[in-house]
Design a protein around this motif. Sequence first.
Motif, PDB file in Angstrom:
ATOM      1  N   UNK A   1      83.476 -12.639 -77.045  1.00 36.55           N
ATOM      2  CA  UNK A   1      83.471 -11.980 -75.754  1.00 36.55           C
ATOM      3  C   UNK A   1      82.712 -10.670 -75.886  1.00 36.55           C
ATOM      4  N   UNK A   2      81.906 -10.375 -74.888  1.00 32.54           N
ATOM      5  CA  UNK A   2      81.115  -9.144 -74.896  1.00 32.54           C
ATOM      6  C   UNK A   2      81.341  -8.401 -73.587  1.00 32.54           C
ATOM      7  N   UNK A   3      81.120  -7.109 -73.623  1.00 33.27           N
ATOM      8  CA  UNK A   3      81.231  -6.290 -72.411  1.00 33.27           C
ATOM      9  C   UNK A   3      79.882  -5.628 -72.163  1.00 33.27           C
ATOM     10  N   UNK A   4      79.424  -5.751 -70.928  1.00 33.46           N
ATOM     11  CA  UNK A   4      78.146  -5.200 -70.517  1.00 33.46           C
ATOM     12  C   UNK A   4      78.408  -4.187 -69.403  1.00 33.46           C
ATOM     13  N   UNK A   5      77.715  -3.073 -69.449  1.00 32.48           N
ATOM     14  CA  UNK A   5      77.840  -2.039 -68.429  1.00 32.48           C
ATOM     15  C   UNK A   5      76.592  -2.053 -67.555  1.00 32.48           C
ATOM     16  N   UNK A   6      76.823  -1.955 -66.245  1.00 34.98           N
ATOM     17  CA  UNK A   6      75.727  -1.800 -65.289  1.00 34.98           C
ATOM     18  C   UNK A   6      75.933  -0.451 -64.609  1.00 34.98           C
ATOM     19  N   UNK A   7      75.022   0.482 -64.869  1.00 30.75           N
ATOM     20  CA  UNK A   7      75.049   1.794 -64.221  1.00 30.75           C
ATOM     21  C   UNK A   7      74.076   1.763 -63.047  1.00 30.75           C
ATOM     22  N   UNK A   8      74.585   2.065 -61.855  1.00 29.52           N
ATOM     23  CA  UNK A   8      73.782   2.044 -60.639  1.00 29.52           C
ATOM     24  C   UNK A   8      73.658   3.475 -60.130  1.00 29.52           C
ATOM     25  N   UNK A   9      72.426   3.899 -59.882  1.00 28.53           N
ATOM     26  CA  UNK A   9      72.166   5.254 -59.374  1.00 28.53           C
ATOM     27  C   UNK A   9      71.209   5.188 -58.192  1.00 28.53           C
ATOM     28  N   UNK A  10      71.344   6.161 -57.300  1.00 30.49           N
ATOM     29  CA  UNK A  10      70.349   6.287 -56.248  1.00 30.49           C
ATOM     30  C   UNK A  10      68.996   6.600 -56.881  1.00 30.49           C
ATOM     31  N   UNK A  11      67.939   6.067 -56.298  1.00 25.80           N
ATOM     32  CA  UNK A  11      66.599   6.388 -56.790  1.00 25.80           C
ATOM     33  C   UNK A  11      66.358   7.883 -56.606  1.00 25.80           C
ATOM     34  N   UNK A  12      65.535   8.485 -57.462  1.00 23.55           N
ATOM     35  CA  UNK A  12      65.335   9.941 -57.416  1.00 23.55           C
ATOM     36  C   UNK A  12      64.851  10.452 -56.057  1.00 23.55           C
ATOM     37  N   UNK A  13      64.084   9.655 -55.338  1.00 13.79           N
ATOM     38  CA  UNK A  13      63.547  10.114 -54.062  1.00 13.79           C
ATOM     39  C   UNK A  13      64.541   9.988 -52.900  1.00 13.79           C
ATOM     40  N   UNK A  14      65.715   9.419 -53.165  1.00 17.70           N
ATOM     41  CA  UNK A  14      66.731   9.242 -52.126  1.00 17.70           C
ATOM     42  C   UNK A  14      67.684  10.436 -52.139  1.00 17.70           C
ATOM     43  N   UNK A  67      75.444  -5.910 -57.013  1.00 13.43           N
ATOM     44  CA  UNK A  67      75.916  -4.593 -57.442  1.00 13.43           C
ATOM     45  C   UNK A  67      75.050  -3.438 -56.966  1.00 13.43           C
ATOM     46  N   UNK A  68      73.767  -3.672 -56.792  1.00 14.91           N
ATOM     47  CA  UNK A  68      72.846  -2.590 -56.413  1.00 14.91           C
ATOM     48  C   UNK A  68      72.040  -2.987 -55.192  1.00 14.91           C
ATOM     49  N   UNK A  69      71.682  -1.990 -54.410  1.00 16.33           N
ATOM     50  CA  UNK A  69      70.762  -2.182 -53.294  1.00 16.33           C
ATOM     51  C   UNK A  69      69.387  -1.748 -53.809  1.00 16.33           C
ATOM     52  N   UNK A  70      68.504  -2.699 -54.131  1.00 13.01           N
ATOM     53  CA  UNK A  70      67.234  -2.350 -54.772  1.00 13.01           C
ATOM     54  C   UNK A  70      66.306  -1.489 -53.912  1.00 13.01           C
ATOM     55  N   UNK A  71      66.597  -1.366 -52.637  1.00 11.16           N
ATOM     56  CA  UNK A  71      65.777  -0.518 -51.764  1.00 11.16           C
ATOM     57  C   UNK A  71      66.010   0.956 -52.091  1.00 11.16           C
ATOM     58  N   UNK A  72      67.270   1.331 -52.341  1.00 11.09           N
ATOM     59  CA  UNK A  72      67.592   2.741 -52.550  1.00 11.09           C
ATOM     60  C   UNK A  72      68.218   3.039 -53.912  1.00 11.09           C
ATOM     61  N   UNK A  73      68.544   2.000 -54.693  1.00 10.32           N
ATOM     62  CA  UNK A  73      69.206   2.212 -55.970  1.00 10.32           C
ATOM     63  C   UNK A  73      68.454   1.537 -57.105  1.00 10.32           C
ATOM     64  N   UNK A  74      68.588   2.117 -58.287  1.00 11.03           N
ATOM     65  CA  UNK A  74      68.098   1.469 -59.500  1.00 11.03           C
ATOM     66  C   UNK A  74      69.307   1.257 -60.402  1.00 11.03           C
ATOM     67  N   UNK A  75      69.154   0.427 -61.411  1.00  9.98           N
ATOM     68  CA  UNK A  75      70.283   0.171 -62.303  1.00  9.98           C
ATOM     69  C   UNK A  75      69.782  -0.007 -63.731  1.00  9.98           C
ATOM     70  N   UNK A  76      70.735   0.152 -64.647  1.00  8.04           N
ATOM     71  CA  UNK A  76      70.474  -0.036 -66.076  1.00  8.04           C
ATOM     72  C   UNK A  76      71.586  -0.922 -66.627  1.00  8.04           C
ATOM     73  N   UNK A  77      71.220  -1.915 -67.412  1.00  3.76           N
ATOM     74  CA  UNK A  77      72.170  -2.817 -68.039  1.00  3.76           C
ATOM     75  C   UNK A  77      72.181  -2.514 -69.529  1.00  3.76           C
ATOM     76  N   UNK A  78      73.399  -2.351 -70.087  1.00  2.00           N
ATOM     77  CA  UNK A  78      73.509  -2.107 -71.528  1.00  2.00           C
ATOM     78  C   UNK A  78      74.779  -2.746 -72.057  1.00  2.00           C
ATOM     79  N   UNK A  79      74.745  -3.095 -73.315  1.00  2.00           N
ATOM     80  CA  UNK A  79      75.879  -3.727 -73.971  1.00  2.00           C
ATOM     81  C   UNK A  79      76.744  -2.628 -74.580  1.00  2.00           C
ATOM     82  N   UNK A  80      78.055  -2.728 -74.372  1.00  2.00           N
ATOM     83  CA  UNK A  80      78.990  -1.777 -74.990  1.00  2.00           C
ATOM     84  C   UNK A  80      79.238  -2.150 -76.431  1.00  2.00           C
TER      85      UNK A  80
END
Length: 80
Positions: A1-14, A67-80
């Motif tokens: 079993x693995x755990x993955x984190x998805x961090x979602x942030x507003x794009x810098x211009x928003x 999980x993210x609205x690609x119009x106004x948000x970006x995201x990063x996927x990483x393994x814990x």
Amino acid sequence: MARVVVDVMLKPEILDPQGQAIARKLPQLGFSGVSAVRQGKRFEVELDGPADDAALDQVRKIADTLLANPVVESYEVRVL
């Protein structure tokens, strides 16, 4: 079993009014030296198997779809 984190942030211009409100309040609470705050979301996804390339591709599709609205948000996927 693995755990993955998805961090979602507003794009810098928003505009981030919640982050701006927090940044304005910090000096009143005695915190100094903070010039800006941006707020975001964190999702932890537990996988049944290993976090291999196929599983991470699936998590990216989940992030794109739900999980993210690609119009106004970006995201990063990483393994814990």
